[in-house]
Design a protein around this motif. Structure first.
Motif, PDB file in Angstrom:
ATOM      1  N   UNK A   1       0.814  -1.220   0.000  1.00  0.00           N
ATOM      2  CA  UNK A   1       0.000   0.000   0.000  1.00  0.00           C
ATOM      3  C   UNK A   1       0.849   1.273   0.000  1.00  0.00           C
ATOM      4  N   UNK A   2       1.924   1.255   0.793  1.00  0.00           N
ATOM      5  CA  UNK A   2       2.744   2.464   0.955  1.00  0.00           C
ATOM      6  C   UNK A   2       3.913   2.458  -0.025  1.00  0.00           C
ATOM      7  N   UNK A   3       4.281   3.627  -0.460  1.00  0.00           N
ATOM      8  CA  UNK A   3       5.405   3.731  -1.386  1.00  0.00           C
ATOM      9  C   UNK A   3       6.739   3.601  -0.653  1.00  0.00           C
ATOM     10  N   UNK A   4       6.724   3.987   0.618  1.00  0.00           N
ATOM     11  CA  UNK A   4       7.943   4.043   1.409  1.00  0.00           C
ATOM     12  C   UNK A   4       7.606   3.547   2.804  1.00  0.00           C
ATOM     13  N   UNK A   5       8.605   3.008   3.514  1.00  0.00           N
ATOM     14  CA  UNK A   5       8.313   2.513   4.861  1.00  0.00           C
ATOM     15  C   UNK A   5       9.516   2.668   5.783  1.00  0.00           C
ATOM     16  N   UNK A   6       9.198   2.736   7.071  1.00  0.00           N
ATOM     17  CA  UNK A   6      10.209   2.722   8.128  1.00  0.00           C
ATOM     18  C   UNK A   6      10.008   1.445   8.934  1.00  0.00           C
ATOM     19  N   UNK A   7      11.114   0.828   9.331  1.00  0.00           N
ATOM     20  CA  UNK A   7      11.042  -0.343  10.207  1.00  0.00           C
ATOM     21  C   UNK A   7      11.446   0.117  11.604  1.00  0.00           C
ATOM     22  N   UNK A   8      10.497   0.035  12.535  1.00  0.00           N
ATOM     23  CA  UNK A   8      10.742   0.482  13.906  1.00  0.00           C
ATOM     24  C   UNK A   8      10.997  -0.745  14.776  1.00  0.00           C
ATOM     25  N   UNK A   9      12.157  -0.769  15.423  1.00  0.00           N
ATOM     26  CA  UNK A   9      12.497  -1.890  16.318  1.00  0.00           C
ATOM     27  C   UNK A   9      13.055  -1.324  17.606  1.00  0.00           C
ATOM     28  N   UNK A  10      12.547  -1.799  18.742  1.00  0.00           N
ATOM     29  CA  UNK A  10      13.018  -1.346  20.051  1.00  0.00           C
ATOM     30  C   UNK A  10      13.064   0.172  20.162  1.00  0.00           C
ATOM     31  N   UNK A  11      12.063   0.835  19.641  1.00  0.00           N
ATOM     32  CA  UNK A  11      11.974   2.283  19.796  1.00  0.00           C
ATOM     33  C   UNK A  11      12.916   3.090  18.932  1.00  0.00           C
ATOM     34  N   UNK A  12      13.519   2.455  17.942  1.00  0.00           N
ATOM     35  CA  UNK A  12      14.395   3.189  17.024  1.00  0.00           C
ATOM     36  C   UNK A  12      14.167   2.742  15.590  1.00  0.00           C
ATOM     37  N   UNK A  13      14.505   3.603  14.628  1.00  0.00           N
ATOM     38  CA  UNK A  13      14.347   3.239  13.218  1.00  0.00           C
ATOM     39  C   UNK A  13      15.521   2.330  12.823  1.00  0.00           C
ATOM     40  N   UNK A  14      15.192   1.079  12.500  1.00  0.00           N
ATOM     41  CA  UNK A  14      16.231   0.114  12.147  1.00  0.00           C
ATOM     42  C   UNK A  14      16.549   0.178  10.661  1.00  0.00           C
ATOM     43  N   UNK A  15      15.569   0.576   9.885  1.00  0.00           N
ATOM     44  CA  UNK A  15      15.698   0.502   8.436  1.00  0.00           C
ATOM     45  C   UNK A  15      14.637   1.404   7.821  1.00  0.00           C
ATOM     46  N   UNK A  16      14.948   1.988   6.660  1.00  0.00           N
ATOM     47  CA  UNK A  16      13.949   2.797   5.966  1.00  0.00           C
ATOM     48  C   UNK A  16      14.223   2.725   4.482  1.00  0.00           C
ATOM     49  N   UNK A  17      13.191   2.886   3.697  1.00  0.00           N
ATOM     50  CA  UNK A  17      13.413   2.897   2.256  1.00  0.00           C
ATOM     51  C   UNK A  17      12.137   2.712   1.476  1.00  0.00           C
ATOM     52  N   UNK A  18      12.309   2.606   0.169  1.00  0.00           N
ATOM     53  CA  UNK A  18      11.161   2.362  -0.706  1.00  0.00           C
ATOM     54  C   UNK A  18      10.606   0.984  -0.402  1.00  0.00           C
ATOM     55  N   UNK A  19       9.286   0.855  -0.408  1.00  0.00           N
ATOM     56  CA  UNK A  19       8.655  -0.436  -0.113  1.00  0.00           C
ATOM     57  C   UNK A  19       9.175  -1.517  -1.056  1.00  0.00           C
ATOM     58  N   UNK A  20       9.341  -1.153  -2.313  1.00  0.00           N
ATOM     59  CA  UNK A  20       9.787  -2.128  -3.310  1.00  0.00           C
ATOM     60  C   UNK A  20      11.170  -2.676  -2.960  1.00  0.00           C
ATOM     61  N   UNK A  21      12.003  -1.840  -2.327  1.00  0.00           N
ATOM     62  CA  UNK A  21      13.336  -2.304  -1.922  1.00  0.00           C
ATOM     63  C   UNK A  21      13.249  -3.109  -0.629  1.00  0.00           C
TER      64      UNK A  21
END
Ligand SMILES: Nc1ncnc2c1ncn2[C@@H]1O[C@H](COP(=O)(O)OP(=O)(O)OP(=O)(O)O)[C@@H](O)[C@H]1O
Ligand SMILES: [Mg+2]
Length: 235
Positions: free
Chosen positions: A201-221
Protein backbone atom coordinates in the motif's frame (compact mmCIF):
# COMPACT_ATOMS: atom_id res chain seq x y z
CA UNK A 1 7.71 18.51 4.48
CA UNK A 2 4.21 17.69 5.62
CA UNK A 3 5.44 16.02 8.81
CA UNK A 4 8.99 16.13 10.05
CA UNK A 5 10.07 14.40 13.24
CA UNK A 6 13.55 14.69 14.66
CA UNK A 7 15.17 12.77 17.51
CA UNK A 8 11.85 12.10 19.17
CA UNK A 9 11.95 10.61 22.66
CA UNK A 10 8.75 9.63 24.46
CA UNK A 11 7.35 6.96 26.73
CA UNK A 12 5.25 6.20 29.77
CA UNK A 13 6.13 6.84 33.42
CA UNK A 14 9.85 6.41 33.90
CA UNK A 15 10.26 4.25 30.80
CA UNK A 16 11.32 5.64 27.44
CA UNK A 17 9.75 3.79 24.52
CA UNK A 18 10.99 5.89 21.59
CA UNK A 19 14.72 6.56 21.73
CA UNK A 20 15.31 9.29 19.17
CA UNK A 21 13.08 8.61 16.19
CA UNK A 22 13.40 10.72 13.05
CA UNK A 23 10.98 10.41 10.14
CA UNK A 24 9.81 12.65 7.31
CA UNK A 25 6.67 12.55 5.20
CA UNK A 26 6.09 14.76 2.19
CA UNK A 27 2.73 16.22 1.20
CA UNK A 28 0.58 13.53 -0.41
CA UNK A 29 2.92 10.71 0.49
CA UNK A 30 1.78 7.32 1.77
CA UNK A 31 4.28 5.97 4.29
CA UNK A 32 4.14 2.85 6.44
CA UNK A 33 5.72 2.06 9.80
CA UNK A 34 6.21 -1.63 10.43
CA UNK A 35 7.85 -3.46 13.31
CA UNK A 36 7.31 -6.15 15.93
CA UNK A 37 4.89 -6.06 18.87
CA UNK A 38 5.95 -3.54 21.46
CA UNK A 39 8.39 -1.71 19.16
CA UNK A 40 6.66 1.60 19.82
CA UNK A 41 4.60 2.03 16.65
CA UNK A 42 1.43 3.06 18.46
CA UNK A 43 3.44 5.19 20.86
CA UNK A 44 4.86 7.04 17.86
CA UNK A 45 1.38 7.86 16.54
CA UNK A 46 0.16 8.76 20.03
CA UNK A 47 3.07 11.14 20.50
CA UNK A 48 2.49 12.82 17.14
CA UNK A 49 -1.19 13.30 17.94
CA UNK A 50 -0.50 14.68 21.42
CA UNK A 51 -1.96 11.78 23.42
CA UNK A 52 1.50 11.06 24.84
CA UNK A 53 3.86 13.94 25.62
CA UNK A 54 7.16 14.14 23.79
CA UNK A 55 10.16 14.23 26.17
CA UNK A 56 12.56 15.66 23.67
CA UNK A 57 12.97 16.10 19.96
CA UNK A 58 10.80 18.01 17.55
CA UNK A 59 7.56 17.32 15.70
CA UNK A 60 6.84 19.72 12.87
CA UNK A 61 3.59 19.67 10.93
CA UNK A 62 3.43 21.89 7.86
CA UNK A 63 6.46 23.71 9.21
CA UNK A 64 5.10 24.46 12.69
CA UNK A 65 6.27 22.81 15.87
CA UNK A 66 3.31 20.89 17.34
CA UNK A 67 5.12 18.98 20.09
CA UNK A 68 3.51 21.01 22.86
CA UNK A 69 -0.04 21.03 21.48
CA UNK A 70 -2.81 18.88 22.95
CA UNK A 71 -4.67 15.99 21.37
CA UNK A 72 -7.69 18.23 20.86
CA UNK A 73 -5.71 21.02 19.19
CA UNK A 74 -3.82 18.85 16.71
CA UNK A 75 -6.82 17.46 14.75
CA UNK A 76 -7.93 21.05 14.15
CA UNK A 77 -4.72 21.55 12.18
CA UNK A 78 -5.86 18.80 9.82
CA UNK A 79 -3.81 15.97 11.31
CA UNK A 80 -6.02 13.15 12.57
CA UNK A 81 -5.26 9.81 14.20
CA UNK A 82 -7.37 6.65 14.02
CA UNK A 83 -6.17 4.72 17.09
CA UNK A 84 -5.44 1.02 17.31
CA UNK A 85 -8.62 -0.21 18.96
CA UNK A 86 -11.53 1.08 16.95
CA UNK A 87 -13.86 2.85 19.32
CA UNK A 88 -17.24 3.43 17.80
CA UNK A 89 -20.24 4.45 19.85
CA UNK A 90 -22.28 1.24 19.66
CA UNK A 91 -25.56 2.80 20.73
CA UNK A 92 -25.38 5.62 18.23
CA UNK A 93 -26.20 5.19 14.56
CA UNK A 94 -23.50 5.16 11.93
CA UNK A 95 -24.39 8.72 10.93
CA UNK A 96 -24.41 9.95 14.54
CA UNK A 97 -20.93 8.47 14.96
CA UNK A 98 -19.78 10.37 11.89
CA UNK A 99 -21.26 13.62 13.13
CA UNK A 100 -19.21 13.27 16.33
CA UNK A 101 -16.09 13.37 14.14
CA UNK A 102 -17.19 16.64 12.59
CA UNK A 103 -16.48 18.46 15.86
CA UNK A 104 -12.80 18.67 14.90
CA UNK A 105 -13.59 20.13 11.48
CA UNK A 106 -12.49 23.66 10.62
CA UNK A 107 -15.06 26.39 11.25
CA UNK A 108 -17.41 26.83 8.33
CA UNK A 109 -17.22 23.21 7.20
CA UNK A 110 -20.44 22.00 5.63
CA UNK A 111 -21.41 18.85 7.50
CA UNK A 112 -23.59 17.56 4.66
CA UNK A 113 -20.72 17.84 2.20
CA UNK A 114 -18.41 16.04 4.60
CA UNK A 115 -20.94 13.24 5.08
CA UNK A 116 -21.48 12.91 1.34
CA UNK A 117 -17.75 12.58 0.80
CA UNK A 118 -17.43 9.86 3.44
CA UNK A 119 -20.40 7.95 1.98
CA UNK A 120 -18.82 8.27 -1.43
CA UNK A 121 -15.57 6.70 -0.19
CA UNK A 122 -17.31 4.07 1.95
CA UNK A 123 -20.69 3.33 0.32
CA UNK A 124 -21.40 0.71 3.01
CA UNK A 125 -21.56 3.50 5.61
CA UNK A 126 -24.19 5.30 3.55
CA UNK A 127 -26.26 2.14 3.23
CA UNK A 128 -26.10 1.63 6.99
CA UNK A 129 -26.39 5.29 8.00
CA UNK A 130 -29.39 4.68 10.27
CA UNK A 131 -28.18 1.38 11.73
CA UNK A 132 -26.67 1.17 15.18
CA UNK A 133 -22.87 1.09 15.02
CA UNK A 134 -22.80 -1.72 17.58
CA UNK A 135 -24.36 -4.06 15.03
CA UNK A 136 -21.62 -3.55 12.42
CA UNK A 137 -18.98 -6.18 11.73
CA UNK A 138 -15.36 -5.56 12.78
CA UNK A 139 -14.38 -4.42 9.30
CA UNK A 140 -17.37 -2.10 9.04
CA UNK A 141 -16.58 -0.60 12.45
CA UNK A 142 -13.01 0.03 11.28
CA UNK A 143 -14.33 1.82 8.20
CA UNK A 144 -16.64 3.84 10.46
CA UNK A 145 -13.68 4.82 12.66
CA UNK A 146 -11.81 6.00 9.56
CA UNK A 147 -14.92 7.74 8.20
CA UNK A 148 -15.34 9.56 11.50
CA UNK A 149 -11.76 10.80 11.32
CA UNK A 150 -12.42 12.04 7.78
CA UNK A 151 -15.33 14.15 9.03
CA UNK A 152 -12.68 16.49 10.47
CA UNK A 153 -11.65 17.13 6.85
CA UNK A 154 -8.00 16.27 7.50
CA UNK A 155 -5.10 16.75 5.13
CA UNK A 156 -3.15 13.99 6.85
CA UNK A 157 -4.40 10.81 8.51
CA UNK A 158 -2.54 8.34 10.74
CA UNK A 159 -3.97 4.82 10.78
CA UNK A 160 -2.98 2.37 13.50
CA UNK A 161 -3.39 -1.22 12.32
CA UNK A 162 -6.58 -0.90 10.29
CA UNK A 163 -6.44 -4.65 9.55
CA UNK A 164 -6.16 -5.74 13.19
CA UNK A 165 -8.38 -8.72 13.94
CA UNK A 166 -10.00 -8.80 10.51
CA UNK A 167 -10.35 -11.91 8.34
CA UNK A 168 -8.10 -11.93 5.23
CA UNK A 169 -10.96 -11.24 2.85
CA UNK A 170 -12.10 -8.29 4.98
CA UNK A 171 -8.52 -6.98 5.06
CA UNK A 172 -8.57 -6.98 1.24
CA UNK A 173 -11.84 -5.02 1.25
CA UNK A 174 -10.42 -2.59 3.79
CA UNK A 175 -7.42 -1.88 1.60
CA UNK A 176 -9.62 -1.42 -1.45
CA UNK A 177 -11.47 1.25 0.50
CA UNK A 178 -8.17 2.77 1.65
CA UNK A 179 -7.07 2.88 -1.97
CA UNK A 180 -9.92 5.30 -2.62
CA UNK A 181 -8.64 7.42 0.23
CA UNK A 182 -5.10 7.37 -1.15
CA UNK A 183 -6.36 8.53 -4.53
CA UNK A 184 -7.82 11.67 -2.96
CA UNK A 185 -4.22 12.78 -2.37
CA UNK A 186 -4.46 12.63 1.41
CA UNK A 187 -1.12 12.22 3.19
CA UNK A 188 -1.21 8.86 4.99
CA UNK A 189 0.95 7.45 7.77
CA UNK A 190 0.06 3.79 8.19
CA UNK A 191 1.08 1.52 11.06
CA UNK A 192 0.48 -2.06 10.11
CA UNK A 193 1.48 -5.53 11.29
CA UNK A 194 0.38 -7.09 8.02
CA UNK A 195 3.71 -6.28 6.40
CA UNK A 196 2.70 -7.54 2.97
CA UNK A 197 -0.31 -5.22 2.93
CA UNK A 198 1.70 -2.31 4.32
CA UNK A 199 4.49 -2.57 1.77
CA UNK A 200 2.01 -3.08 -1.01
CA UNK A 201 0.00 0.00 0.00
CA UNK A 202 2.74 2.46 0.95
CA UNK A 203 5.40 3.73 -1.39
CA UNK A 204 7.94 4.04 1.41
CA UNK A 205 8.31 2.51 4.86
CA UNK A 206 10.21 2.72 8.13
CA UNK A 207 11.04 -0.34 10.21
CA UNK A 208 10.74 0.48 13.91
CA UNK A 209 12.50 -1.89 16.32
CA UNK A 210 13.02 -1.35 20.05
CA UNK A 211 11.97 2.28 19.80
CA UNK A 212 14.40 3.19 17.02
CA UNK A 213 14.35 3.24 13.22
CA UNK A 214 16.23 0.11 12.15
CA UNK A 215 15.70 0.50 8.44
CA UNK A 216 13.95 2.80 5.97
CA UNK A 217 13.41 2.90 2.26
CA UNK A 218 11.16 2.36 -0.71
CA UNK A 219 8.66 -0.44 -0.11
CA UNK A 220 9.79 -2.13 -3.31
CA UNK A 221 13.34 -2.30 -1.92
CA UNK A 222 12.29 -3.37 1.58
CA UNK A 223 10.31 -6.31 0.20
CA UNK A 224 13.62 -7.65 -1.11
CA UNK A 225 15.66 -6.80 1.99
CA UNK A 226 17.04 -9.89 3.77
CA UNK A 227 16.24 -8.61 7.26
CA UNK A 228 12.68 -7.68 6.31
CA UNK A 229 12.16 -10.98 4.53
CA UNK A 230 13.43 -13.04 7.45
CA UNK A 231 11.85 -11.06 10.28
CA UNK A 232 8.59 -9.89 8.77
CA UNK A 233 7.73 -11.86 5.70
CA UNK A 234 8.72 -15.30 6.99
CA UNK A 235 10.92 -16.02 3.99
N1 LIG B 1 -0.23 3.18 28.28
C1 LIG B 1 0.95 2.57 28.49
N2 LIG B 1 1.57 2.61 29.68
C2 LIG B 1 2.77 2.01 29.87
N3 LIG B 1 3.45 1.35 28.92
C3 LIG B 1 2.88 1.27 27.72
C4 LIG B 1 1.62 1.86 27.42
N4 LIG B 1 1.31 1.62 26.13
C5 LIG B 1 2.34 0.91 25.65
N5 LIG B 1 3.28 0.71 26.58
C6 LIG B 1 4.56 -0.01 26.38
O1 LIG B 1 5.31 0.70 25.43
C7 LIG B 1 5.97 -0.20 24.54
C8 LIG B 1 5.58 0.12 23.12
O2 LIG B 1 4.19 -0.13 22.97
P1 LIG B 1 3.40 0.26 21.64
O3 LIG B 1 1.98 -0.01 21.91
O4 LIG B 1 3.79 1.59 21.18
O5 LIG B 1 3.99 -0.83 20.63
P2 LIG B 1 3.48 -1.26 19.20
O6 LIG B 1 4.68 -1.27 18.31
O7 LIG B 1 2.33 -0.44 18.79
O8 LIG B 1 3.02 -2.76 19.45
P3 LIG B 1 1.81 -3.60 18.83
O9 LIG B 1 2.33 -4.13 17.53
O10 LIG B 1 1.59 -4.69 19.82
O11 LIG B 1 0.64 -2.70 18.67
C9 LIG B 1 5.61 -1.60 25.00
O12 LIG B 1 6.64 -2.09 25.83
C10 LIG B 1 4.34 -1.39 25.79
O13 LIG B 1 4.22 -2.36 26.80
MG1 LIG C 1 0.40 -0.82 18.39
Amino acid sequence: MKLSIEALVSGYGVVDVLHGVSIEIAEGEVVAVIGPNGAGKSTLLRTISGMVAARSGTIRYEGSEIGSLTSSEIPRLGLVHVPEARHVFGRLTVEQNLVVGASAAPAGTNRKDALAEVYDLFPMLGQKARDLAGGLSGGQQQMLAIGRALMARPSMIMLDEPSLGLAPLVVEQMYEALDGLRRTGLTILLVEQDVYMALDFARRAYVLENGGIALAGASAALVNDDHVRRSYLGI
